[in-house]
Design an enzyme around this catalytic site. Structure first.
Site, short mmCIF file in Angstrom:
data_model
loop_
_atom_site.label_atom_id
_atom_site.label_comp_id
_atom_site.label_asym_id
_atom_site.label_seq_id
_atom_site.Cartn_x
_atom_site.Cartn_y
_atom_site.Cartn_z
N SER A 179 6.81 -9.20 0.32
CA SER A 179 6.18 -9.11 1.65
C SER A 179 6.75 -10.15 2.59
CB SER A 179 4.68 -9.35 1.51
OG SER A 179 4.07 -9.46 2.78
N TYR A 201 -2.66 -14.11 -1.85
CA TYR A 201 -1.72 -12.99 -1.71
C TYR A 201 -0.31 -13.48 -1.40
CZ TYR A 201 0.44 -8.81 0.37
OH TYR A 201 1.28 -7.76 0.67
P1 NAD Z 1 -1.87 0.72 -0.59
O1 NAD Z 1 -3.27 0.29 -0.63
O2 NAD Z 1 -1.57 2.11 -0.20
O3 NAD Z 1 -1.15 0.46 -1.97
C1 NAD Z 1 -1.52 -0.58 -2.85
C2 NAD Z 1 -1.82 0.06 -4.18
O4 NAD Z 1 -1.97 -0.97 -5.15
C3 NAD Z 1 -3.10 0.87 -4.21
O5 NAD Z 1 -2.89 2.21 -3.82
C4 NAD Z 1 -3.51 0.76 -5.67
O6 NAD Z 1 -3.16 1.94 -6.37
C5 NAD Z 1 -2.68 -0.38 -6.21
N1 NAD Z 1 -3.56 -1.34 -6.87
C6 NAD Z 1 -4.30 -2.32 -6.31
N2 NAD Z 1 -5.03 -2.94 -7.26
C7 NAD Z 1 -4.74 -2.33 -8.45
C8 NAD Z 1 -5.16 -2.50 -9.80
N3 NAD Z 1 -6.05 -3.45 -10.14
N4 NAD Z 1 -4.64 -1.67 -10.73
C9 NAD Z 1 -3.75 -0.71 -10.41
N5 NAD Z 1 -3.32 -0.51 -9.16
C10 NAD Z 1 -3.80 -1.32 -8.20
O7 NAD Z 1 -1.11 -0.31 0.40
P2 NAD Z 1 0.44 -0.58 0.67
O8 NAD Z 1 0.44 -1.39 1.90
O9 NAD Z 1 1.25 0.62 0.58
O10 NAD Z 1 0.82 -1.57 -0.52
C11 NAD Z 1 1.93 -1.37 -1.36
C12 NAD Z 1 2.65 -2.69 -1.57
O11 NAD Z 1 3.22 -3.11 -0.33
C13 NAD Z 1 1.73 -3.83 -2.04
O12 NAD Z 1 2.41 -4.59 -3.02
C14 NAD Z 1 1.58 -4.66 -0.78
O13 NAD Z 1 1.30 -6.00 -1.08
C15 NAD Z 1 2.94 -4.47 -0.15
N6 NAD Z 1 3.01 -4.81 1.27
C16 NAD Z 1 2.32 -4.07 2.20
C17 NAD Z 1 2.42 -4.43 3.53
C18 NAD Z 1 1.69 -3.66 4.60
O14 NAD Z 1 1.73 -4.09 5.75
N7 NAD Z 1 1.05 -2.56 4.31
C19 NAD Z 1 3.24 -5.49 3.92
C20 NAD Z 1 3.92 -6.20 2.95
C21 NAD Z 1 3.81 -5.84 1.62
#
Ligand code: NAD
Ligand code: MG
Length: 305
Positions: free
Chosen positions: A197, A210
């Site tokens: 991230s 985080y």
């Molecule tokens: P999202 O909520 O769609 O995806 C995150 C997923 O993590 C969830 O769908 C869930 O299935 C999984 N998860 C969470 N806790 C869990 C657990 N205990 N067991 C199994 N699965 C679990 O959101 P996203 O933004 O698509 O996130 C995907 C990745 O991208 C993450 O690692 C997040 O940190 C990273 N990220 C997102 C952003 C953003 O702005 N959305 C920015 C930087 C990084």
């Protein structure tokens, strides 16, 4: 300029202005319990349902994607299937509706989609999800460690110990455990991509657990990449910026900060999940054969070291 939030009228290969490819999200204040659902996100995000065009770059490959039900993981799953891969998705049992929708899209492409719900804070599950994926897909040559937990805490004093442990368990410990289990199956040519991230570089003061876990992912990626380089298994990372996903509305941000979500990046709009997919496809496909231990930033221009 007003355009629909989901760019059904063009694909990722169309020459277009990146600023107006998507309109601003302009998120209304909303809240979902953790984990959030794409089905209830307002407005809807683009996972490439009708905007990602495949070009056969992953024909015959077999992928396990954690957090593959929604957001970035769902966009990667759709892209991988359009590129010719079979895909296994891990997610939390409460997210079955989102996962099932992605399964349908993948099957419409004529690819296999395997649903493997389970909580990654459970050590044993981290190993069994890998063996289940291998059994169902008949092997494994792509691992995308993408699951993540992001919950704001205004101060260190207000960060519950349980949240701290869970954030580390999902974001980094599960990555160690799943990758370790996968190594027994990955052959030369296989690829591992970890989702880090912008927070690893620009930590928000209300995301200490985080952001520090994301920094650990960067370090893990670069160290493991060297360990596996001579084995022909490449490890890389993708670092998203502000992307419109359910993570943001399930306490990933303070509710009152959501309306400002478009203004975080220099481009002036939030990113859509499908805008991340080409980075994962690039790292996965053999075209990046000499790219190892790299981080690809997809963040609308936020400066990184
Ligand atoms: P999202 O909520 O769609 O995806 C995150 C997923 O993590 C969830 O769908 C869930 O299935 C999984 N998860 C969470 N806790 C869990 C657990 N205990 N067991 C199994 N699965 C679990 O959101 P996203 O933004 O698509 O996130 C995907 C990745 O991208 C993450 O690692 C997040 O940190 C990273 N990220 C997102 C952003 C953003 O702005 N959305 C920015 C930087 C990084
Ligand atoms: Mg989800």
């Amino acid at each position: 300029m007003t355009r629909p939030n989901t760019a059904a009228d063009s694909d990722q290969l169309t020459f277009q202005n990146p600023v107006t490819r998507y309109s601003t999200v302009e998120p209304p204040i909303q809240h979902q319990p953790e984990p959030g659902l794409d089905a209830e996100l307002e407005p809807k995000a683009d996972h490439g349902e009708s905007s990602y065009r495949g070009t056969g770059r992953l024909n015959g490959r077999k992928a396990l994607i954690t957090g593959g039900d929604s957001g970035i993981g769902a966009a990667v799953a759709i892209a991988f299937a359009r590129e010719g891969a079979d895909v296994a998705l891990n997610y939390l049992p409460d997210e079955h509706a989102d996962a099932d929708r992605i399964r349908e899209i993948i099957e419409r492409e004529g690819r296999t989609a395997v649903l493997l719900p389970g909580d990654l804070t459970d050590k044993a599950l981290c190993a069994s999800v890998v063996s289940d994926a291998v059994d169902a897909l008949g092997g494994l040559d792509i691992l995308v460690n993408n699951a993540g937990k992001q919950v704001v805490a205004p101060s260190l004093e207000e960060l519950p110990d349980e949240q701290l442990t869970d954030t580390y368990a999902v974001n980094i410990l599960a990555m160690f455990r799943i990758t370790k289990a996968a190594l027994a199956h990955l052959t030369p040519g296989s690829t591992i991509i970890n989702t880090t991230s912008i927070e690893a570089y620009q930590p928000a003061p209300n995301l200490l657990d985080y952001a520090s876990a994301k920094a650990a992912i960067n370090n893990f990626t670069k160290g493991l990449a060297q360990q596996l380089a001579t084995k022909g298994i490449r490890v890389n990372a993708v670092a998203p910026g502000p992307i419109w996903t359910p993570l943001q509305v399930s306490d990933g941000q303070e509710k009152e900060d959501l309306p400002k979500f478009d203004q975080v990046s220099p481009m002036g709009r939030a990113g859509q999940p499908t805008e991340l997919a080409p980075a994962y496809v690039f790292f996965t496909s053999s075209e990046s054969s000499y790219v190892i231990g790299e981080t690809l930033h997809v963040n609308g221009g936020m400066p990184t070291p």
